[in-house]
Design an enzyme around this catalytic site. Sequence first.
Site, PDB file in Angstrom:
ATOM      1  N   ASP A   1      -8.594  35.074   6.470  1.00  0.00           N
ATOM      2  CA  ASP A   1      -9.317  36.009   7.337  1.00  0.00           C
ATOM      3  C   ASP A   1      -9.308  37.436   6.796  1.00  0.00           C
ATOM      4  O   ASP A   1     -10.145  38.248   7.183  1.00  0.00           O
ATOM      5  CB  ASP A   1      -8.705  35.992   8.739  1.00  0.00           C
ATOM      6  CG  ASP A   1      -9.049  34.701   9.471  1.00  0.00           C
ATOM      7  OD1 ASP A   1     -10.200  34.243   9.345  1.00  0.00           O
ATOM      8  OD2 ASP A   1      -8.171  34.144  10.156  1.00  0.00           O
TER       9      ASP A   1
ATOM     10  N   ASN B   1      -3.253  30.560   1.077  1.00  0.00           N
ATOM     11  CA  ASN B   1      -2.579  29.817   2.143  1.00  0.00           C
ATOM     12  C   ASN B   1      -2.200  28.430   1.628  1.00  0.00           C
ATOM     13  O   ASN B   1      -2.478  28.091   0.473  1.00  0.00           O
ATOM     14  CB  ASN B   1      -3.466  29.759   3.404  1.00  0.00           C
ATOM     15  CG  ASN B   1      -4.808  29.132   3.108  1.00  0.00           C
ATOM     16  OD1 ASN B   1      -4.892  27.978   2.697  1.00  0.00           O
ATOM     17  ND2 ASN B   1      -5.888  29.901   3.268  1.00  0.00           N
TER      18      ASN B   1
END
Length: 393
Positions: free
Chosen positions: A278, A209
Site C-alpha cells: 500500500d 511482503n
Amino acid sequence: MLTGKKIVVGVCGGIAAFKAAALVSRLGKLGAEVKVIMTRAATEFVTPLTFQSLSKNPVAVDMFEEPKSWEIRHIALAQWADLFLLAPATANIIGKLAGGIADDMLSTTVMATHARVVIAPAMNTAMFHNPVVQANLQKLRDVLGYTVIAPGSGLLACGDVGDGRLPDTDVLVDAAVCALAPKDLADRRILVTAGPTVERLDPVRYLTNHSSGKMGYAIARAACHRGADVTLISGPVHIAPPQGVVVVPTESARDMLAAVTTHFPACDTLIMAAAVGDFRPAEEAAHKRKKADGMDLAMVQNPDILLEVAGLRQPGQRVVGFCMETEELLPRAQEKLRRKGLDLMVANSLTEPGAGFGVDTNTVTILTPDGETESLPNLPKYEVANRILDRLV
Ligand code: CTP
C-alpha cells in the site's frame, strides 16, 4: 489433483525409462489409479517389478500372457483409462502409432482407446529432429488429437547436447492434470496477478511482503488447464512459470498497475491475487543510503490497482479481489468488495494454520455482492483455485 483418475502410463525402451518410476509414484500420490504397460525394450532398462510395486497393479508387457480372469486385456485397459501418458515415448512407438501399426501390448492398447493420449518423446537430438519423427508427431496431433509434450534440452545420456530429454516429473504431471481438466473456460481470457510488490529504497534495499505467489500461480495454472487464455502479471517470486501461461514480470505497485491497465481491456476477468504494497518510500535514493545518515523514511500511498481497474470495467468484464486480514475477516472483506465494486471477493485469514503466505494450502471464504458466502475447508491451493473458477463459471 488426480483423485479417482485412471491413468495408463506407457513406458518405452529408452534410458529415460528409469524416470517413469518417479512419474508413476507421483501420479499415485496425487490420487490417481495407475496401470503400467511396458514395451519389451523397456524391460531391458527397468524391471516390471519396479512399476508393479509403485503402481500397486500388475504390469502389462506381453500380449499373449494368460490373464488372471477372462478379459481381452488390451481392450479392457483401453476402456478403463481416462488418460494414456506415454513417457518416455520412443521414435519407434511414435512411428507405430502414426503409421497404424499395432504389434505389441502398448501400440494395440493405445490404438483401441477413446481416452486422451499424452506423448512425451525422449530420444537423441538427431532422432527427435528427424523429419519423419517430426511428421509423425504432427500427424498424432492433427489426426488423433494427441498432446505432445516438448522434450527438454540439455546433456543427453548419449553425450549429445540438445532437445530430447524427458521433461521433469512436474511437467509430465502438469500435462496429465491439464489433459484431464474440463475445458469450460475455453475462449475465455483471464488476467491474474500474483506475488508481492517490491518498492526500492535505494540500489540495495527494498520494502516487500511475505507473498510467495503460490495462490495466484495456482489460479493461472488451473484456468489454463480449463482452456482459458491466461496472462499472469507476477511480482518477484520463486515459482517456475506455468506451462501455457503468458507471464508478465513486474516489480513495484506502479509497474503492476501499468501492466494490469495494459492487459485488462482484452480480458474477460481480472483475478487480483497479488499482495500489493500500500505504501512506497517517497524517494528512491540513487545511491546506497549510509547508516550514518539514519533511516527516517517518508512514505507515500500506492495506487489501488483494483479500485482503478474496476472503474474501467466494460459490460461483461468480471473483477475478483482477495482480502487478507488478521482480524474481522468477513466484515472487512464484504466492505472491500462493496467499496471496490467487485464481482467476487476471496477472503483468507492469516491466522489460520495451513492458510495464507508461503504454504501450499489455503482456507478461504468466497463472498458475492449479494451477501452470499461460501466457506471452503482447508484445501490445496490448486483446488481452491478451481473452486473460485467454478464460481466464475
Ligand atoms: N489491492 C490493489 N492495490 C492496492 C492494494 C490492494 O489492487 N494498492 C488489491 C489486492 O490485490 C486484493 C484487494 O485489493 O485483491 C484487497 O487487498 P487488501 O490488502 O486486503 O486490502 P487493501 O485494499 O489494501 O485495504 P487495507 O490496507 O485497509 O487492508
